[in-house]
Design a protein around this motif. Structure first.
Motif, PDB file in Angstrom:
ATOM      1  N   PRO A 178       0.826  -1.205   0.000  1.00  0.00           N
ATOM      2  CA  PRO A 178       0.000   0.000   0.000  1.00  0.00           C
ATOM      3  C   PRO A 178       0.869   1.268   0.000  1.00  0.00           C
ATOM      4  O   PRO A 178       2.025   1.266   0.430  1.00  0.00           O
ATOM      5  N   LEU A 179       0.283   2.351  -0.471  1.00  0.00           N
ATOM      6  CA  LEU A 179       1.010   3.604  -0.617  1.00  0.00           C
ATOM      7  C   LEU A 179       1.530   4.116   0.724  1.00  0.00           C
ATOM      8  O   LEU A 179       2.666   4.587   0.818  1.00  0.00           O
ATOM      9  N   TYR A 180       0.720   4.009   1.781  1.00  0.00           N
ATOM     10  CA  TYR A 180       1.168   4.512   3.087  1.00  0.00           C
ATOM     11  C   TYR A 180       2.391   3.750   3.575  1.00  0.00           C
ATOM     12  O   TYR A 180       3.275   4.310   4.218  1.00  0.00           O
ATOM     13  N   ARG A 205       4.710   2.307   1.581  1.00  0.00           N
ATOM     14  CA  ARG A 205       5.856   2.734   0.780  1.00  0.00           C
ATOM     15  C   ARG A 205       6.350   4.103   1.231  1.00  0.00           C
ATOM     16  O   ARG A 205       7.553   4.349   1.279  1.00  0.00           O
ATOM     17  N   TRP A 206       5.419   5.008   1.575  1.00  0.00           N
ATOM     18  CA  TRP A 206       5.807   6.324   2.103  1.00  0.00           C
ATOM     19  C   TRP A 206       6.546   6.168   3.420  1.00  0.00           C
ATOM     20  O   TRP A 206       7.525   6.850   3.687  1.00  0.00           O
ATOM     21  N   ARG A 207       6.066   5.280   4.275  1.00  0.00           N
ATOM     22  CA  ARG A 207       6.695   5.059   5.578  1.00  0.00           C
ATOM     23  C   ARG A 207       8.114   4.530   5.392  1.00  0.00           C
ATOM     24  O   ARG A 207       9.047   4.975   6.062  1.00  0.00           O
ATOM     25  N   TRP A 208       8.295   3.560   4.478  1.00  0.00           N
ATOM     26  CA  TRP A 208       9.628   3.019   4.228  1.00  0.00           C
ATOM     27  C   TRP A 208      10.565   4.106   3.705  1.00  0.00           C
ATOM     28  O   TRP A 208      11.734   4.163   4.089  1.00  0.00           O
ATOM     29  N   ALA A 209      10.052   4.961   2.816  1.00  0.00           N
ATOM     30  CA  ALA A 209      10.885   6.037   2.271  1.00  0.00           C
ATOM     31  C   ALA A 209      11.267   7.025   3.371  1.00  0.00           C
ATOM     32  O   ALA A 209      12.412   7.495   3.434  1.00  0.00           O
ATOM     33  N   ALA A 210      10.322   7.353   4.262  1.00  0.00           N
ATOM     34  CA  ALA A 210      10.613   8.287   5.350  1.00  0.00           C
ATOM     35  C   ALA A 210      11.629   7.688   6.322  1.00  0.00           C
ATOM     36  O   ALA A 210      12.563   8.368   6.753  1.00  0.00           O
ATOM     37  N   LEU A 211      11.464   6.427   6.672  1.00  0.00           N
ATOM     38  CA  LEU A 211      12.406   5.781   7.581  1.00  0.00           C
ATOM     39  C   LEU A 211      13.802   5.694   6.959  1.00  0.00           C
ATOM     40  O   LEU A 211      14.808   5.864   7.654  1.00  0.00           O
ATOM     41  N   ASP A 212      13.865   5.454   5.655  1.00  0.00           N
ATOM     42  CA  ASP A 212      15.150   5.398   4.985  1.00  0.00           C
ATOM     43  C   ASP A 212      15.813   6.774   4.964  1.00  0.00           C
ATOM     44  O   ASP A 212      17.025   6.886   5.150  1.00  0.00           O
ATOM     45  N   ALA A 213      15.012   7.834   4.762  1.00  0.00           N
ATOM     46  CA  ALA A 213      15.574   9.187   4.779  1.00  0.00           C
ATOM     47  C   ALA A 213      16.101   9.541   6.172  1.00  0.00           C
ATOM     48  O   ALA A 213      17.163  10.162   6.305  1.00  0.00           O
TER      49      ALA A 213
END
Length: 74
Positions: free
Chosen positions: A40-42, A44-52
């Motif tokens: 789900p989009l949320y 993928r956004w969470r993974w991107a934020a945690l990676d940043a």
């Protein structure tokens, strides 16, 4: 032909192919090889934020230590 025998050797091989490669080539997927659903989009956004955040923490840590991460082979 003359009386000499003709020898034929049959060779086989196995090459791993991903589902994306099959779809790109226009070949239908065999049974049981369906693509997994996209997360789900949320998520993928969470993974991107945690990676940043992780990358930012590493950069701050390198800055505090006075080390350039581009000079290291890790």
């Amino acid at each position: 032909m003359d009386s000499s025998d003709l020898r034929v050797t049959k060779l086989g091989g196995f090459v791993r192919v991903t589902a994306e490669q099959l779809l790109d080539a226009g070949i239908p997927l065999p049974p049981g090889m369906e693509l997994p659903p996209r997360p789900p989009l949320y998520r993928r956004w969470r993974w991107a934020a945690l990676d940043a955040v992780r990358r930012g923490r590493e950069r701050v840590g390198f800055w505090i230590a006075g080390v350039d991460p581009d000079d290291l082979d890790w």
